[in-house]
Design an enzyme around this catalytic site. Structure first.
Site, mmCIF file in Angstrom:
data_model
loop_
_atom_site.group_PDB
_atom_site.id
_atom_site.type_symbol
_atom_site.label_atom_id
_atom_site.label_comp_id
_atom_site.label_asym_id
_atom_site.label_seq_id
_atom_site.Cartn_x
_atom_site.Cartn_y
_atom_site.Cartn_z
ATOM 1 N N LYS A 21 59.818 12.249 50.029
ATOM 2 C CA LYS A 21 59.590 11.300 51.327
ATOM 3 C C LYS A 21 59.295 12.263 52.588
ATOM 4 O O LYS A 21 58.528 11.988 53.501
ATOM 5 C CB LYS A 21 60.162 10.301 51.342
ATOM 6 C CG LYS A 21 60.005 9.321 52.455
ATOM 7 C CD LYS A 21 61.228 8.237 52.580
ATOM 8 C CE LYS A 21 62.472 8.408 53.088
ATOM 9 N NZ LYS A 21 62.587 8.654 54.460
ATOM 10 N N ASN A 22 60.408 12.859 52.794
ATOM 11 C CA ASN A 22 60.779 13.308 54.076
ATOM 12 C C ASN A 22 59.821 14.864 54.211
ATOM 13 O O ASN A 22 59.900 15.171 55.342
ATOM 14 C CB ASN A 22 62.272 13.671 54.303
ATOM 15 C CG ASN A 22 63.020 12.213 54.578
ATOM 16 O OD1 ASN A 22 62.362 11.152 54.654
ATOM 17 N ND2 ASN A 22 64.181 12.126 54.597
ATOM 18 N N ARG A 90 60.140 5.298 62.025
ATOM 19 C CA ARG A 90 60.606 5.961 62.877
ATOM 20 C C ARG A 90 59.433 7.352 62.739
ATOM 21 O O ARG A 90 59.154 7.935 63.552
ATOM 22 C CB ARG A 90 61.835 6.309 62.706
ATOM 23 C CG ARG A 90 62.839 5.699 63.429
ATOM 24 C CD ARG A 90 64.272 6.400 63.347
ATOM 25 N NE ARG A 90 63.947 7.787 63.618
ATOM 26 C CZ ARG A 90 63.866 8.345 65.061
ATOM 27 N NH1 ARG A 90 63.891 7.461 65.970
ATOM 28 N NH2 ARG A 90 63.736 9.671 65.301
ATOM 29 N N CYS A 114 67.589 2.421 64.437
ATOM 30 C CA CYS A 114 67.566 1.665 63.348
ATOM 31 C C CYS A 114 69.274 1.592 62.929
ATOM 32 O O CYS A 114 70.062 1.814 63.711
ATOM 33 C CB CYS A 114 66.907 2.581 62.451
ATOM 34 S SG CYS A 114 67.882 3.990 62.156
ATOM 35 N N ARG A 119 68.835 6.967 67.568
ATOM 36 C CA ARG A 119 67.751 8.018 66.866
ATOM 37 C C ARG A 119 66.890 8.171 68.464
ATOM 38 O O ARG A 119 65.762 7.970 68.529
ATOM 39 C CB ARG A 119 66.740 7.033 65.898
ATOM 40 C CG ARG A 119 67.515 6.450 64.972
ATOM 41 C CD ARG A 119 68.201 7.410 64.181
ATOM 42 N NE ARG A 119 67.285 8.513 63.372
ATOM 43 C CZ ARG A 119 66.569 8.147 62.201
ATOM 44 N NH1 ARG A 119 66.720 6.993 61.437
ATOM 45 N NH2 ARG A 119 65.875 8.963 61.385
ATOM 46 N N ASP A 122 64.690 12.734 72.900
ATOM 47 C CA ASP A 122 64.669 13.739 74.013
ATOM 48 C C ASP A 122 64.428 15.054 73.670
ATOM 49 O O ASP A 122 63.666 15.819 74.281
ATOM 50 C CB ASP A 122 65.986 13.517 74.483
ATOM 51 C CG ASP A 122 67.106 13.818 73.695
ATOM 52 O OD1 ASP A 122 67.325 13.395 72.692
ATOM 53 O OD2 ASP A 122 68.058 14.794 74.049
ATOM 54 N N ASP A 302 72.001 12.187 54.245
ATOM 55 C CA ASP A 302 71.102 11.177 53.461
ATOM 56 C C ASP A 302 71.885 11.091 52.232
ATOM 57 O O ASP A 302 71.348 10.298 51.601
ATOM 58 C CB ASP A 302 69.950 11.610 53.391
ATOM 59 C CG ASP A 302 69.002 11.589 54.707
ATOM 60 O OD1 ASP A 302 67.953 12.176 54.600
ATOM 61 O OD2 ASP A 302 69.613 10.941 55.565
ATOM 62 N N VAL A 324 76.619 13.770 61.560
ATOM 63 C CA VAL A 324 75.192 13.606 62.021
ATOM 64 C C VAL A 324 74.635 12.519 62.813
ATOM 65 O O VAL A 324 74.046 12.309 63.908
ATOM 66 C CB VAL A 324 74.026 13.834 60.970
ATOM 67 C CG1 VAL A 324 72.703 14.068 61.554
ATOM 68 C CG2 VAL A 324 74.590 15.451 60.316
ATOM 69 N N ARG A 394 61.492 1.143 49.862
ATOM 70 C CA ARG A 394 60.482 2.037 50.786
ATOM 71 C C ARG A 394 60.638 3.505 50.593
ATOM 72 O O ARG A 394 59.816 4.051 51.016
ATOM 73 C CB ARG A 394 60.821 1.523 52.271
ATOM 74 C CG ARG A 394 62.200 1.843 52.888
ATOM 75 C CD ARG A 394 62.353 1.707 54.270
ATOM 76 N NE ARG A 394 61.752 2.927 54.984
ATOM 77 C CZ ARG A 394 62.878 3.507 55.550
ATOM 78 N NH1 ARG A 394 63.989 2.835 55.853
ATOM 79 N NH2 ARG A 394 62.616 4.879 55.955
HETATM 80 C C1 EPZ Z 1 65.339 13.184 59.493
HETATM 81 O O1 EPZ Z 1 65.266 12.248 60.560
HETATM 82 C C2 EPZ Z 1 65.132 12.402 58.198
HETATM 83 N N1 EPZ Z 1 63.882 11.488 58.308
HETATM 84 C C3 EPZ Z 1 66.260 11.713 58.052
HETATM 85 O O2 EPZ Z 1 66.198 10.863 56.801
HETATM 86 C C4 EPZ Z 1 67.541 12.329 58.101
HETATM 87 O O3 EPZ Z 1 68.759 11.672 57.951
HETATM 88 C C5 EPZ Z 1 67.568 13.297 59.147
HETATM 89 O O4 EPZ Z 1 66.239 14.024 59.342
HETATM 90 C C6 EPZ Z 1 68.811 14.435 59.285
HETATM 91 O O5 EPZ Z 1 68.368 15.173 58.156
HETATM 92 C C7 EPZ Z 1 62.754 11.926 58.265
HETATM 93 O O6 EPZ Z 1 62.634 13.492 57.712
HETATM 94 C C8 EPZ Z 1 61.448 11.071 58.034
HETATM 95 P P1 EPZ Z 1 67.174 14.415 63.441
HETATM 96 P P2 EPZ Z 1 65.269 12.632 62.025
HETATM 97 O O7 EPZ Z 1 66.233 14.552 64.487
HETATM 98 O O8 EPZ Z 1 64.219 13.715 62.180
HETATM 99 C C9 EPZ Z 1 69.929 13.598 67.323
HETATM 100 C C10 EPZ Z 1 66.240 8.891 55.264
HETATM 101 O O9 EPZ Z 1 67.113 8.434 55.048
HETATM 102 N N2 EPZ Z 1 68.721 13.714 67.929
HETATM 103 O O10 EPZ Z 1 67.469 15.507 62.891
HETATM 104 O O11 EPZ Z 1 65.218 11.454 63.097
HETATM 105 C C11 EPZ Z 1 69.851 12.279 66.221
HETATM 106 O O12 EPZ Z 1 70.366 11.287 67.320
HETATM 107 C C12 EPZ Z 1 66.185 9.514 56.737
HETATM 108 O O13 EPZ Z 1 65.324 9.486 54.634
HETATM 109 C C13 EPZ Z 1 68.793 13.955 69.197
HETATM 110 O O14 EPZ Z 1 69.882 13.851 69.875
HETATM 111 O O15 EPZ Z 1 66.581 13.381 62.293
HETATM 112 C C14 EPZ Z 1 70.884 12.533 65.189
HETATM 113 O O16 EPZ Z 1 72.197 12.163 65.570
HETATM 114 C C15 EPZ Z 1 67.186 8.824 57.571
HETATM 115 N N3 EPZ Z 1 67.560 14.124 70.040
HETATM 116 C C16 EPZ Z 1 70.707 13.832 64.755
HETATM 117 O O17 EPZ Z 1 70.098 14.642 66.051
HETATM 118 C C17 EPZ Z 1 66.382 14.063 69.497
HETATM 119 O O18 EPZ Z 1 65.393 14.192 70.166
HETATM 120 C C18 EPZ Z 1 69.778 14.224 63.682
HETATM 121 O O19 EPZ Z 1 68.462 13.774 63.899
HETATM 122 C C19 EPZ Z 1 66.472 13.841 68.116
HETATM 123 C C20 EPZ Z 1 67.266 14.035 67.315
#
Ligand code: EPZ
Length: 413
Positions: A21-22, A90, A114, A119, A122, A302, A324, A394
């Protein structure tokens, strides 16, 4: 939607993991970068994929379904993805990079927070501004515009998966070279780079801390099969260990699930790695372990909820730290309803194992918490009803029929 789950299941047999999915969600977004026809194969029929495909169609692309193959052609006809569709997942925010690259502007709904955290975005916006876009916010939307994106250096304060992917997609058609520093190393990021390169892009060293993107003037068509879903695979591995039994999980890249494998071995499960499969069995008691979630290749966030459900029946106390996301213990309250003994303090949970959880009515709050409750319910005594089980469907293709094929007894109510 509700699921009724009979407890004390022992899982035996074989199961096949679907495509990730990801990996697919960013790849479908990136298909908008192409001036040709893109064919993506082995698409899982899950809600999140349907929503992204509906968005591509709404943007004016031609989307043809042929069983599990999707053919996408044409170019985006405007730069405003549907607000209501975007708010449903998202990952819709991943349309921003490709639209900025193809249309020179985009107006997109701010992704909702969520259950697991605020999420923020920035780092995505920092990357787009560094590439030359001007960004404003209004009415719950982000507006970005750039005549032509220009390659640059972008440092990510955190190795964000989504920010790495969004910036990579925007940089693919920028003028000049972009370096994404402190980039995410996740296999899904590497797969996206492979997809872009299969269209004629020039992304190198994906999977390392610094990704180099040489912008090109246009991208062509391709036929591509994304990687298997390492989190779905890990979920079934933990389910097999939690329920006891012997399960062969097919369509796996063992390299992608090293952390989950290591922690299952530490807990007393038996793991047999094959070229594209992994066999999991457990006959002895579950040993407690320490878990700290980290960006790849660390233990995946995850998988945290699913592993906690498993450790609720360990012989001793485990410690789980979620580093995370700031609020990814929503499953704890539901596990407590099943008799689990868990204490949380900030981002750390102490799980004191008990012989067996007890079935009751619980509620899924998000995708992985729902999967954790499914694992807990299959291993528990008695029956469990999981409310709002649509959270599970989902992100996991045919999870009920796949698990029932192994001997579980799960019914939709
Ligand atoms: C991806 O989300 C995955 N989703 C998530 O899977 C997964 O948990 C996550 O990566 C971490 O591995 C998809 O790929 C669709 P991040 P993403 O940006 O890209 C902070 C699932 O269950 N952050 O790596 O949104 C954020 O707050 C989902 O399949 C910022 O601070 O994750 C978090 O603490 C859930 N600023 C950390 O980084 C930003 O601009 C990780 O977020 C972006 C993120």
């Amino acid at each position: 939607m509700k699921m009724l789950v009979s407890g004390s299941a022992r899982l035996q047999g074989q199961i096949v993991v679907s495509t990730s999915k990801n990996a697919i969600l960013p790849i479908l977004a990136a298909s908008m970068l192409s001036s040709g026809t893109v064919i993506v194969r082995q698409i899982p029929l899950i809600r999140d994929v349907h929503i992204i495909l509906a968005l591509l169609h709404q943007m004016g692309l031609k989307v043809d379904h042929d069983q599990d193959r999707i053919a996408i052609s044409g170019s985006p006809q405007h730069h405003v993805p549907d607000y209501e569709l975007c708010r449903q997942i998202r990952a819709s925010f991943l349309l921003m990079g490709p639209l900025l690259a193809r249309c020179g502007q985009v107006q997109i709904s701010l992704p909702g927070g969520c259950a697991i955290g605020t999420r923020p975005i920035d780092l995505h916006l920092k990357g787009f501004e560094a590439l030359g876009a001007s960004i404003t916010m209004s009415g719950g939307c982000v507006n970005a515009a750039a005549r032509r994106l220009t390659g640059t250096h972008v440092y990510l304060d955190f190795p964000s998966v989504g920010a790495t992917e969004n910036i990579m997609m925007a940089a693919a058609l920028a003028r000049g070279t972009t370096y994404i520093e402190n980039a995410a190393l996740e296999p899904e990021v590497v797969d996206l780079a492979g997809f872009i390169n299969s269209m004629g892009g020039r992304v190198s060293s994906a999977g390392s801390n610094v990704i180099k993107v040489d912008g090109v003037s246009s991208l062509g068509g391709t036929t591509y099969t994304p990687i298997p879903d390492r989190i779905e695979a890990g979920t079934y591995m933990v389910a097999a260990a939690a329920c006891g039994g012997d399960v062969l999980i097919n369509n796996v890249i063992p390299e992608h699930i090293k952390a989950t494998t290591a922690k299952l071995l530490e807990s007393g499960a038996k793991i047999e790695e094959q070229a594209d499969a992994v066999r999991v069995s457990r006959w002895q008691e579950i040993r407690p372990v320490y878990i700290k979630t980290l960006p790849y290749p660390g233990f995946p966030t995850d998988m945290q909820a699913q592993f906690m459900a498993y450790l609720c029946s360990a012989r001793g106390s485990s410690i789980i730290t979620e580093s995370v996301f700031e609020n990814r213990f929503m499953h704890v309250n539901q596990l407590l309803r099943m008799g689990a003994q868990i204490i949380t303090e900030g981002r750390t949970a102490v799980v004191r194992g008990i012989p067996q959880l007890s079935g009751t009515t619980v509620k899924a709050t998000d995708l992985r918490a729902g999967a954790a409750l499914l694992i807990a319910a299959m291993a528990a005594s008695g029956e469990t009803i999981i409310e709002e089980s649509e959270h599970i469907d989902r992100g996991y293709e045919n999870i009920v029929s796949k698990l029932n094929h192994l001997g579980a007894k799960i019914y939709y109510l």
